[in-house]
Structures are given as C-alpha cells and as structure tokens.
Design a protein around this motif. Structure first.
Motif, PDB file in Angstrom:
ATOM      1  N   MET A 182       0.799  -1.237   0.000  1.00 50.10           N
ATOM      2  CA  MET A 182       0.000   0.000   0.000  1.00 50.10           C
ATOM      3  C   MET A 182       0.830   1.284   0.000  1.00 50.10           C
ATOM      4  O   MET A 182       0.356   2.323  -0.456  1.00 50.10           O
ATOM      5  N   TYR A 183       2.081   1.209   0.489  1.00 47.42           N
ATOM      6  CA  TYR A 183       2.881   2.435   0.497  1.00 47.42           C
ATOM      7  C   TYR A 183       3.252   2.819  -0.937  1.00 47.42           C
ATOM      8  O   TYR A 183       3.022   3.947  -1.381  1.00 47.42           O
ATOM      9  N   GLY A 184       3.791   1.867  -1.689  1.00 41.18           N
ATOM     10  CA  GLY A 184       4.123   2.141  -3.079  1.00 41.18           C
ATOM     11  C   GLY A 184       2.890   2.428  -3.924  1.00 41.18           C
ATOM     12  O   GLY A 184       2.894   3.329  -4.782  1.00 41.18           O
ATOM     13  N   ILE A 185       1.838   1.680  -3.666  1.00 44.24           N
ATOM     14  CA  ILE A 185       0.605   1.846  -4.448  1.00 44.24           C
ATOM     15  C   ILE A 185       0.024   3.247  -4.250  1.00 44.24           C
ATOM     16  O   ILE A 185      -0.478   3.869  -5.187  1.00 44.24           O
ATOM     17  N   THR A 186       0.120   3.753  -3.027  1.00 47.07           N
ATOM     18  CA  THR A 186      -0.399   5.103  -2.757  1.00 47.07           C
ATOM     19  C   THR A 186       0.396   6.154  -3.538  1.00 47.07           C
ATOM     20  O   THR A 186      -0.178   7.107  -4.082  1.00 47.07           O
ATOM     21  N   VAL A 187       1.716   5.977  -3.624  1.00 43.45           N
ATOM     22  CA  VAL A 187       2.528   6.877  -4.456  1.00 43.45           C
ATOM     23  C   VAL A 187       2.065   6.787  -5.914  1.00 43.45           C
ATOM     24  O   VAL A 187       1.849   7.808  -6.585  1.00 43.45           O
ATOM     25  N   ALA A 188       1.878   5.566  -6.386  1.00 42.09           N
ATOM     26  CA  ALA A 188       1.478   5.368  -7.791  1.00 42.09           C
ATOM     27  C   ALA A 188       0.109   5.970  -8.089  1.00 42.09           C
ATOM     28  O   ALA A 188      -0.126   6.513  -9.176  1.00 42.09           O
ATOM     29  N   LYS A 189      -0.793   5.873  -7.100  1.00 36.67           N
ATOM     30  CA  LYS A 189      -2.134   6.449  -7.311  1.00 36.67           C
ATOM     31  C   LYS A 189      -2.064   7.965  -7.426  1.00 36.67           C
ATOM     32  O   LYS A 189      -2.767   8.588  -8.217  1.00 36.67           O
ATOM     33  N   GLN A 190      -1.184   8.574  -6.627  1.00 39.90           N
ATOM     34  CA  GLN A 190      -1.111  10.042  -6.613  1.00 39.90           C
ATOM     35  C   GLN A 190      -0.249  10.575  -7.747  1.00 39.90           C
ATOM     36  O   GLN A 190      -0.414  11.729  -8.155  1.00 39.90           O
ATOM     37  N   ASN A 191       0.673   9.750  -8.247  1.00 44.16           N
ATOM     38  CA  ASN A 191       1.576  10.205  -9.310  1.00 44.16           C
ATOM     39  C   ASN A 191       1.491   9.259 -10.516  1.00 44.16           C
ATOM     40  O   ASN A 191       2.074   8.174 -10.502  1.00 44.16           O
TER      41      ASN A 191
END
Lengths: 341, 341
Positions: A182-191
């Motif tokens: 979820m940490y990487g995925i959250t970055v990917a969702k925002q960028n």
C-alpha cells in the motif's frame, strides 16, 4: 481494564494488569461477531444486538458492558452506542475501519511467542519454535499483507506527500518488503508517472499485486519476488521505501540492507523509512517504545531503534544525512535519508 | 500499554488494545524472573539485573523499559527502580507481595477460556472443553488456594472486624468454599474463642489446613470436605462466610446455597458475602463491573451481580435484610445479611 491511576498503591492495579489479556480478547470477540457494525447500524440493546450478531443476549450484555468499560462503547439507560474510536476504526462501514488487523495482530504466533516471553528475556531473543519471524513464513506474512492495509492509510499518504507524489514527475520507486504494497501503491495512485518495483516473498507479493490491480496501477507495478537481502533490486531509483522492516533485525543486518538500498538509489535519491522510533530514554512515547518488546518476543535481534541509532546505521551504510518526520496521530515516524549530502 | 486518552480517535488506541495481552505477559515474566525482588535488592541496570535474574542483558533492558512504560518501574538516567505498586505488591520481600497470584490468574485455563470468548458470547456461557469451573477441578482450585491468599489480607481484616472478632466472644464460623481458608483463619487469629468450620473440595481443604496450622489455629479449625451444595454444613453458626463464591452461579443456584446458609445460622446469625458488586449501570466501578466477563468466559451462568440483585436473592432465601460495605482500596465489597430482622 485500564490500570486505575489512584495515588496510592492498591492490589486493584496489579489484578487488572494480570487480566489485561482479557481486553484483547474482548476486542477480538467484538470484531469476530461484527458487533461494532451491528451497533453502528442501530442495534442498541442486548436483544437487538444479539439478533443481528447471532449471539446470546446474556453474552452480548456482558460483552457490551465490558466494551463500555474499555471506552469502545457508551452506555446510557441500558442503550449502547459506538464510542468515537469504535465508530471510526471498528465499524466495517467506516472507510478507516481497522477490524481486519485482527487477522495479524491476534494471530496465534503472537500469543505463542508471548507465552514464551520469560524464555525470550533469558535468551535475549525469540524463544518461539518457529524461530525468528524474519524467515519466509507465509502464514504470518500473508496474514500481515491481508490484514494490515487499512492501518497504512495515514502513513502512506504522509509518505506520498514526502516524496512529492502530487507533483507528478516521472520517478522510479522501490518498495522493500512491500507486504500489502500500500505504500508504493499510494505513491502510484497520486503520481501517474511513478513506476513501482515491489520486493517481498512470492506468496506475499500476490497480495500486493491484487491491491495494485484494485487501485488501477498494475501497469506501473512490477513484482520482484525474493528476499530483500538477496533479490536483484535493480538501480536508478528516486526513492526506496523501507516500511516496518528494520525493526526485525539487529544493527549489522540493518546496515547491510541499507547498503544495498544505497547502491540501488540514483545519486540524488532518498531512502524513506517508516518505523517505531522511541526517544533516547526508550520509554517514551509509549507505543513506539513498547514496540521493542514485540520484537524481543518475535525476532532474534530486532528492536525499536532510536533516531540516533538509525542515523548512525544509515551513515555507516553511506547515507549523507537523515531527518525525522513525525506522522500526525500515528505512533510511527518517517526517516528521510539522502544518498548525497 | 495503557490506551492513550487523546481527545480525537487515533489508530494507536486500537493498536494498543490488540496488544493489551502483552501487558499481562510482561508482568508474568517479571514475576517469573523475580525481577522486582532483584531491583528491590538494589540491582538497577540491565547488567546487574541480568546477573541477579539469570537473564540476558538485552532481554532485561527491553523488559524493564516495557515495565517502566506500564508504570511498574521508573527509569532515570538508565537506572531502574521499583514503582510504588511494584514495591508493595511485586517484591517478594514485601509482606503484601501478590506475586503468587500469577499461579492462578495466569493459569492456562484462563487463556484457554478467553481464546473461546467469541463462542462463549454466542452461547451465553463458557465454551471451555472442561466445562463450567464450578465443578471440582483440583488443578484450578488448588492453584487458587495456593496462589491467592496474599490478596485476601485487606478483605480478611475487614471481614474479621465486621464480625467483631477482636471482641473475643465465643462463636462458630462456617467458611463456605474456603479455598486457602484465609478469611476464616483471620477471624480465628483475632478471636481465640472462635471455632471455624471450613467446607471445600478435599484437595483444596488440604491447603486451608496447612494455612490453619501455620497460623496456629488448627486446634479450632475443622474441615468438612465436599460441595457447598451437598456437604452437611452443621448448624448453630454465628457467622457464615461466603467469599467469592456466588459469582460462579446463576441466581436460582445462589438462592439455593443461601437457603442452606440460612438453615445453618443461629436465629441472630449473619451471612457475610465478599463479592465484586457493580453499580446498577453494570459498567462502574470498572474492576467490579468488568469481572462479569471473567464469569462469562469461565462459567455456565455466573455473573457480577448488583447489590439489588443480591438483596433480592438473599431475601428470597429467607434473610431479613442485607447491607453493603465497601472495602477501602479493594475492588470487592462485603454484604452482611441478617437472618432475623
């Protein structure tokens, strides 16, 4: 029961400490019966809550009274309602619901290892027959990945902000021991220009891949199954995320991992560490400092390290400087470490 | 960790409640290593405490930090000392030491039954495979008798005073489900003209007899092995002591026992009940009210009854009137019930 804070010593506080495990059991049972959701939907007396949860009226009455004593429920004129923590974090209809955490935090391995705590203190590390929980144990870590994602929401948003995700620059992010991802995925969702590479054991990465799919970022999500200490990590990363991993290891092992991270980063890249970081006194703040005992029970050499300890380990691994960032309302903090000064 | 009392909901309080069982484990381990006694004797750093307890420095450091967070120890400049509760109740050199309670309160049956709490709430009574703990289970009740005597000191003195032991009049006292026997023995110690009759299962009464011997009252101490519901109790008693027994049973069973007590008393005799008695709201005071969950987990029909419930049960059993007496600094209260009005 919370330990009463009377000024004078009484047997009551010791009695309640002997019984503290019952608080864990009451919370777990409330979640297993989905009692908090039932009350959130309007059931507010033992008969109506019993009807919704399929439990006995007598059992519901006693459990709800206990949960009221714990502050998770309120009770007025025999009617129960959700306290504010329960409304936000235990009602399955709440977007911040943490009920799934019971799958990891109430897992049998925790109780087994804490039943051996005396032996762990004698030995200075876990006394569990499974050995160190840093070995590939699918039972434990798939449960972690499946259970703990909701708890990441505040920290994942905080980290995405720290790495400037909303600026939308093209970047490569390595998520070490990704778990639920979820940490990487959250970055990917925002960028939308972020590429994520996730490392973890194969069975665990299946959960991360499902989560990436659900978040519609699977096209920019690459799984590299394996140990963070042995898998080919790749290189040229702008950011490497190290969330809740160092606490499992002794200092030389942390340094070894951080040297691999150093090599994988671009010259101006940054390592982003999420951790329980106690103050120098190691007894405050309570949750971060207390985390050390969980590591004593479950690992060979893990700990809740202070910032000074992390700063030194990361410097030894080649990082120029590190800075500590508290996360609002969370017991964890983020350390941002720059490869170059 | 105590649940933080911030005004706003945070995941931290839920996380700490999931981990509350660790507080029980830390206390138990401190007792098993006799760490509180070691600190009381002057060991105050991880190396010196480790040397005295035979444990590792690393394990001792982490455990002592955790016990400091719990307030059982204090920590200043890396040196530990006993907090006031630990000094009075956990150092084996303290006359009020409660460390032996771990033998009963940390017994495996409690954890087993609380691991089945969800099923107990569904069913409305214990889901333990041993069944109701009101059956003769020597494992449990001998552990009780061996472990819990120190906790009786404040209540036993209070009860001895209530029955006028120091006035020294000749009297006959029946101690029902005597366990360690300390309530009756305390009366006998204070009143050299008191005769005590103790009822409990045979293996448990052996412990009471040892305690009577040690207190030099064995000559006035008679054991009547058997169930409180079936043994011949005798009659003509001035006082019948019923300490921590009613909470194991449903109301009809309590009334049945109290009718036997009524018959055994002299016309002006009194029954003296020691119990966890919550207020009418059943959620205050916390320890007395929370005791109900322990009975749900461990018994078929037991509970922490309110005074109104006791008053009614005892009236149904023939008692003219009952009065409630709080015990200073204890979570239990005493109900004195008069046979005649």
């Amino acid at each position: 029961m919370a330990t009463p804070t009377t000024g004078r010593p009484t047997p009551e506080s010791i009695f309640n400490l002997f019984n503290a495990f019952q608080n864990t059991a009451a919370l777990r049972t409330g979640i297993e019966l989905d009692l908090f959701t039932a009350i959130g939907e309007g059931a507010n007396t033992p008969p109506s809550i019993a009807a919704k949860t399929g439990a006995s009226e007598r059992g519901v009455r006693i459990l709800c009274d206990y949960l009221s004593i714990l502050g998770l429920l309120t009770k007025e004129q025999g009617h129960y309602a959700l306290g504010q923590d329960a409304a936000v974090f235990l009602d399955r209809k709440s977007p911040a619901c943490l009920a799934s955490m019971t799958g990891f935090l109430s897992g049998p391995w925790h109780q087994r290892n804490f039943n051996l705590l005396t032996e762990a203190v004698r030995k200075g590390g876990t006394a569990g027959s499974e050995g160190d929980n840093t070995k590939p144990q699918d039972e434990v870590w798939v449960a972690f990945a499946r259970s703990m994602a909701p708890l990441t929401i505040p920290a994942a948003s905080f980290i995405a902000q720290l790495v400037g995700a909303k600026e939308g620059k093209a970047c490569k992010v390595l998520d070490i021991a990704a778990g639920h991802g979820m940490y990487g995925i959250t970055v990917a969702k925002q960028n939308p220009h972020a590429q994520i590479v996730a490392v973890d054991w194969p069975a665990v990465l299946e959960v991360a891949k499902e989560n990436a799919q659900a978040a519609a970022v699977a096209g920019r999500y690459t799984a590299r199954p394996g140990s963070a200490f042995e898998a080919a990590l790749g290189d040229g990363y702008d950011h490497v995320l190290l969330t809740n991993i160092f606490h499992h290891f002794d200092k030389p092992t942390c340094e070894k991992l951080m040297r691999r991270v150093h090599s994988a980063l671009k010259p101006d890249g940054r390592a982003v560490t999420l951790e329980f970081v106690p103050n120098e006194d190691r007894v405050t703040p309570p949750t971060a400092a207390g985390f050390s005992l969980i590591m004593l029970a479950n690992t060979e050499g893990g700990d809740a390290y202070t910032f000074a300890e992390y700063e030194k380990m990361f410097r030894n691994a080649g990082f120029a400087k590190s800075a500590l960032h508290p996360i609002p309302d969370m017991p964890q903090q983020v350390i941002v470490s720059e490869k170059a000064g």
